[in-house]
Design an enzyme around this catalytic site. Structure first.
Site, PDB file in Angstrom:
ATOM      1  N   GLY A  20       7.838  -0.214   7.325  1.00  0.00           N
ATOM      2  CA  GLY A  20       7.551  -0.703   8.674  1.00  0.00           C
ATOM      3  C   GLY A  20       7.540   0.483   9.599  1.00  0.00           C
ATOM      4  N   VAL A  25      12.032  -0.420   3.331  1.00  0.00           N
ATOM      5  CA  VAL A  25      13.002  -1.361   2.786  1.00  0.00           C
ATOM      6  C   VAL A  25      12.919  -1.282   1.272  1.00  0.00           C
ATOM      7  CG1 VAL A  25      13.749  -3.763   2.736  1.00  0.00           C
ATOM      8  CG2 VAL A  25      12.665  -2.855   4.788  1.00  0.00           C
ATOM      9  N   ASP A 138       9.512 -10.579  17.852  1.00  0.00           N
ATOM     10  CA  ASP A 138       8.438 -10.078  16.994  1.00  0.00           C
ATOM     11  C   ASP A 138       8.063 -11.121  15.939  1.00  0.00           C
ATOM     12  OD1 ASP A 138       6.540  -8.265  16.310  1.00  0.00           O
ATOM     13  OD2 ASP A 138       7.838  -7.014  15.069  1.00  0.00           O
TER      14      ASP A 138
HETATM   15  N1  LIG Z   1      15.551  -8.664   2.940  1.00  0.00           N
HETATM   16  C1  LIG Z   1      14.353  -8.406   2.410  1.00  0.00           C
HETATM   17  N2  LIG Z   1      14.053  -8.822   1.172  1.00  0.00           N
HETATM   18  C2  LIG Z   1      12.827  -8.561   0.650  1.00  0.00           C
HETATM   19  N3  LIG Z   1      11.856  -7.882   1.271  1.00  0.00           N
HETATM   20  C3  LIG Z   1      12.099  -7.440   2.522  1.00  0.00           C
HETATM   21  C4  LIG Z   1      13.360  -7.688   3.161  1.00  0.00           C
HETATM   22  N4  LIG Z   1      13.321  -7.133   4.387  1.00  0.00           N
HETATM   23  C5  LIG Z   1      12.109  -6.578   4.523  1.00  0.00           C
HETATM   24  N5  LIG Z   1      11.367  -6.751   3.400  1.00  0.00           N
HETATM   25  C6  LIG Z   1      10.005  -6.257   3.173  1.00  0.00           C
HETATM   26  O1  LIG Z   1       9.872  -5.031   3.861  1.00  0.00           O
HETATM   27  C7  LIG Z   1       8.857  -5.096   4.862  1.00  0.00           C
HETATM   28  C8  LIG Z   1       9.277  -4.301   6.093  1.00  0.00           C
HETATM   29  O2  LIG Z   1      10.488  -4.846   6.607  1.00  0.00           O
HETATM   30  P1  LIG Z   1      10.782  -4.983   8.173  1.00  0.00           P
HETATM   31  O3  LIG Z   1       9.676  -5.756   8.804  1.00  0.00           O
HETATM   32  O4  LIG Z   1      12.151  -5.499   8.354  1.00  0.00           O
HETATM   33  O5  LIG Z   1      10.697  -3.446   8.571  1.00  0.00           O
HETATM   34  P2  LIG Z   1      10.398  -2.810   9.977  1.00  0.00           P
HETATM   35  O6  LIG Z   1      10.481  -1.345   9.776  1.00  0.00           O
HETATM   36  O7  LIG Z   1      11.290  -3.383  11.001  1.00  0.00           O
HETATM   37  O8  LIG Z   1       8.911  -3.287  10.177  1.00  0.00           O
HETATM   38  P3  LIG Z   1       8.063  -3.495  11.524  1.00  0.00           P
HETATM   39  O9  LIG Z   1       7.116  -2.343  11.567  1.00  0.00           O
HETATM   40  O10 LIG Z   1       7.337  -4.797  11.296  1.00  0.00           O
HETATM   41  O11 LIG Z   1       9.010  -3.549  12.658  1.00  0.00           O
HETATM   42  C9  LIG Z   1       8.671  -6.568   5.110  1.00  0.00           C
HETATM   43  O12 LIG Z   1       7.368  -6.870   5.512  1.00  0.00           O
HETATM   44  C10 LIG Z   1       8.982  -7.198   3.761  1.00  0.00           C
HETATM   45  O13 LIG Z   1       7.853  -7.173   2.933  1.00  0.00           O
END
Ligand SMILES: Nc1ncnc2c1ncn2[C@@H]1O[C@H](COP(=O)(O)OP(=O)(O)OP(=O)(O)O)[C@@H](O)[C@H]1O
Length: 782
Positions: A20, A25, A138
């Site tokens: 992300g 993750v 979001d």
């Molecule tokens: N607890 C989880 N279990 C399985 N997959 C997960 C989990 N958390 C996140 N993911 C996977 O990782 C991806 C990125 O996670 P997340 O959206 O929390 O990250 P971010 O860095 O905050 O992203 P964004 O750019 O949307 O803010 C998600 O789209 C999902 O596919």
């Protein structure tokens, strides 16, 4: 908060789950538990650089404990690097955005959308609720995971289609560990069987039966193993019934409905108030994003906007779904529904019943009004939903409706309901003449599967204790109906959460209403003391037009949020009588007691004052009421004063009694919406309305509009009503430039739209004149 040291040696990274904007993750396994406090085996770890880490996400996550929200376990600071590691529940599933991409026309069927929306509504009501007051900020398909529940298999589903079924195997589609540096899959990695497949891409064939998911693509699988009907969403939905919301990285706690200015979120799903940074963003900003998320699931293009800047709603959706989306996409957040209102919207309600009803089959039969024949064994085999027309009045023979889950009877039906005649019904609605063949219901007539039961106008039989099943959640006796039998302890099952007692006119003894009730409506005739009869569990209480009993301490349940009094209520509201939980209060037309400071609790955000409702029976009394209102002497009217209105009020509606004039310059300081049915005795001056106000409806205002009549915060205005036309039309040109929505009522003979071309400010994006939507800009066709 306990901060751990994240030791790489203790974790085996299994795969990368996603990336992300803030980090990545991974799925990881704890291999060395040495008292660090983390006891979970497999988990998801979000890895974020310290430089961009704020404690926000974990502060929010640790407050949440909900089956549909990702669980938070703790966080650690990298031992040898400058990363923060957030440990969370590993969700075995896919973001629904990825599944969407593999759907025909990139959209889900509406029944699946509705299931997801129901879950989302529960999640939002949990996080928005007053205990937490959290805004996600979001909400979008990327952040909603469809959970793959491995405890079931879709083998049966797929083998029906001739597929070679194997269980869903998530490992197959996660990227190789070589990708863990976050730079994308390493094409040269020898062990990477997946080569450069994008992270967590969904395969184009169904993993379970191998069938081609993309109609256009050609599959190398032999025809015998292909399933044309099996789509990934169906496979997953057949094994998983839930979603989980993730990514609270942008979330925020809010105090009350505190506002915010920050520009956060995803632009396609961003509500206007966030984009404008005008400090009106609040919990309802998530509701806008919910509307956008539904459009996304329905295959809409969120970049395609109408003239108001709202994304276009796909045509193929049902009218209730469209209406639901429209309500989410109300430009002005003060007018936008909150999640509590939306949960009772028929898109959710109907689908919630339907979801429980349509467990296995899809068949529904609707009979014509003239149909009146006995149903015989086998006639309705496999049918799950039956709607009878007006004339049907035949006995229901046990054994003829075994598969029926939802049944509606028409106006004529009045046969005794026999035991086991509707053995699997979940929802039963009786029509106007039903009185159970003029006999009391016997135990077992309403089956133990029944959750929703509605009686029509005629029904008036004693309900003996235990006669209604313990499965019942909603029990309705229609408004204006005859039901008026004394209820005994045990008559209403302890499972009922919603009870509407139409025109009930009996005293209710302590213990009769069960503690499971959350919504209670006591009908028009009810006028008995409330003390001791309303269970503490009730959060929404409506009293009918006749109710006018003095209120005693604690007679209103302590957690009541919505309290509605009817037309006649006119009793003292001394400070402390109403609990500090009430958020919406309706006081009826005849309420004329002095409200002193503290009479209205400071939890109230919405006040409807002098409300005049029109239940059916009131029509008979209408002349009586009209005369009464004429008799009211001006001097007898107790005016509203600044002290009587708590500062917490954000929505205020004042009824028609023109004598109830309030000191306008003393309206509550955070007021956002004012609806005033009465008339002003002078023109508005600048300090009359608070600068927080965004929506003003003046049903009877006929002074010239000056440049300073409305504060610049007002974006939505109604002038006049069907009965009081607005005549100062020329002065509309003085409306300020922030005005967007304008609704006016003017005399038809003055209505030449083109004459308004130079009067209505160009900034208006929505114009309604005498109830008709006017195309803008005016005069284009001229
Ligand atoms: N607890 C989880 N279990 C399985 N997959 C997960 C989990 N958390 C996140 N993911 C996977 O990782 C991806 C990125 O996670 P997340 O959206 O929390 O990250 P971010 O860095 O905050 O992203 P964004 O750019 O949307 O803010 C998600 O789209 C999902 O596919």
């Amino acid at each position: 908060m306990i901060e751990l040291v994240h030791k790489e040696s203790q974790w085996e990274i299994l795969s990368q789950l996603g990336t992300g904007s803030f980090g990545r993750v991974v799925k990881a396994k704890k291999i060395n538990c040495d008292g660090t406090g983390i006891i979970i085996d497999i988990c998801a770890i979000k890895i974020i650089k310290k430089s961009v880490f704020t404690k926000n996400e974990i502060e929010i996550l640790k407050q949440l404990d909900h089956p549909l929200i990702v669980k938070y376990y703790g966080y650690g600071v990298g031992e040898n690097d400058d990363n923060i590691y957030i440990y969370m529940e590993y969700i075995d599933g896919y973001p629904i955005s990825s599944i969407l991409k593999k759907q025909p026309k990139n959209h889900f069927p509406e029944d699946i959308i509705s299931k997801i929306v129901i879950d989302l509504a529960f999640i939002l009501s949990y996080i928005h609720g007053d205990e937490r007051k959290i805004i996600h900020r979001d909400l979008k398909c990327d952040n909603i995971m469809l959970v793959n529940d491995n405890s079931h298999s879709c083998e049966a589903n797929c083998s029906i289609n001739g597929g070679s079924a194997k269980p869903l195997n998530n490992q197959l589609i996660e990227s190789c560990v070589c990708n863990l540096n976050g730079s994308g899959t390493d094409e040269n990695c020898k062990s990477c069987k997946l080569n450069s497949r994008p992270i967590r891409e969904i395969q184009s064939s169904c993993e379970s039966c191998g069938s081609d998911l993309d109609e256009a693509s050609t599959s190398s699988l032999p025809n015998t193993t292909k399933s044309t009907t099996c789509r990934l969403i169906n496979c997953i939905y057949s094994v998983s019934k839930k979603i989980k919301l993730i990514d609270f990285g942008l979330s925020k706690g809010c105090d009350g409905d505190s506002k915010y200015y920050s520009l956060v979120g995803t632009s396609t799903h961003m509500p206007p108030e966030v984009a404008l940074r005008n400090n009106t963003a609040c919990r309802k900003s998530d509701i806008w994003s919910l509307g956008c998320t539904i459009i996304e699931m329905a295959g809409g293009n969120l970049f395609e906007k109408d003239i108001h800047g709202k994304p276009k709603i796909p045509d193929h959706l049902s009218s209730s779904c469209k209406n639901f989306i429209q309500r989410c996409l109300t430009i002005d957040p003060t007018h936008r529904d909150d999640i509590i209102n939306l949960i009772s919207h028929n898109f959710i309600d109907r689908n919630r019943v339907n979801e429980e009803v349509k467990v296995d089959s899809k068949s529904k039969i609707q009979f014509d009004d003239e149909f009146n024949e006995v149903i015989l064994s086998g006639d309705l085999d496999g049918v799950t939903e039956v709607v009878f027309g007006f004339d049907f009045n035949q006995p229901i023979i046990p054994g003829t409706m075994s598969s029926v889950k939802k049944i509606e009877f028409g106006g004529s039906f009045n046969r005794e309901l026999l035991v086991d005649s509707l053995p699997s019904a979940i929802s039963i609605t009786f029509g106007a003449r039903f009185n159970n063949g003029n006999k009391p219901l016997v135990v077992g007539a309403i089956p133990s599967t029944c959750q929703y039961l509605t009686f029509g106008w005629t029904f008036n039989q004693t309900i003996h204790p235990r006669c209604l099943p313990d499965s019942l959640k909603q029990l309705i006796f229609l408004e204006g109906g005859n039901f008026n039998r004394i209820l005994e302890v045990g008559s209403i099952p302890r499972s009922v959460t919603t009870l509407i007692l139409g025109d009930y006119d009996q005293k209710i003894e302590k213990g009769v209403l069960p503690n499971s009730l959350t919504t209670l409506e006591l009908g028009g005739e009810f006028n008995y003391p409330l003390e001791g009869c309303i269970p503490e569990s009730v959060t929404s209480l409506s009293l009918g037009y006749r109710f006018n009993q003095p209120l005693t301490n604690n007679c209103i349940p302590p957690c009541c949020k919505i309290l509605k009094f009817g037309l006649y209520f006119n009793q003292d509201l001394s400070p402390g009588i109403l609990p500090q939980s009430i958020e919406t209060l309706m006081l009826g037309y005849y309420f004329n007691k002095e409200l002193v400071e503290g009479s209205l609790p400071s939890s109230i955000t919405t006040l409807l004052y002098e409300h005049r409702d029109y239940p059916k029976k009131v029509h008979a009394d209408f002349y009586e009421l009209t005369n009464l209102s004429k008799d009211l002497d001006q001097n007898e009217i107790v005016p509203l004063t600044p002290e009587s209105l708590p500062e917490s009020i954000t929505k205020l509606t004042i009824g028609k009694n023109q004598n109830h004039i309030i000191a306008f310059n003393c309206l509550p300081p955070d007021l956002q919406s004012l609806k005033y049915h009465g008339g002003f005795s002078r023109a508005l001056i600048p300090r009359d309305l608070p600068s927080s106000i965004t929506s003003v409806k003046l049903y009877n205002y006929n002074y010239e509009i000056k440049k300073t009549s409305f504060p610049k915060s007002v974006t939505s205005l109604q002038l006049g009503s069907r009965f009081q036309k607005f005549i100062q039309i020329q002065s509309l040109s003085n409306l300020h430039q922030n005005m967007r929505d304008l609704k006016i009522y003017i005399h038809d003979d003055e209505l030449d739209i083109y004459n308004l071309e130079d009067i209505i400010p160009q900034t208006i994006t929505s114009l309604i004149i005498n109830g008709e939507n006017i195309d803008l800009p005016i005069g284009v066709e001229k």
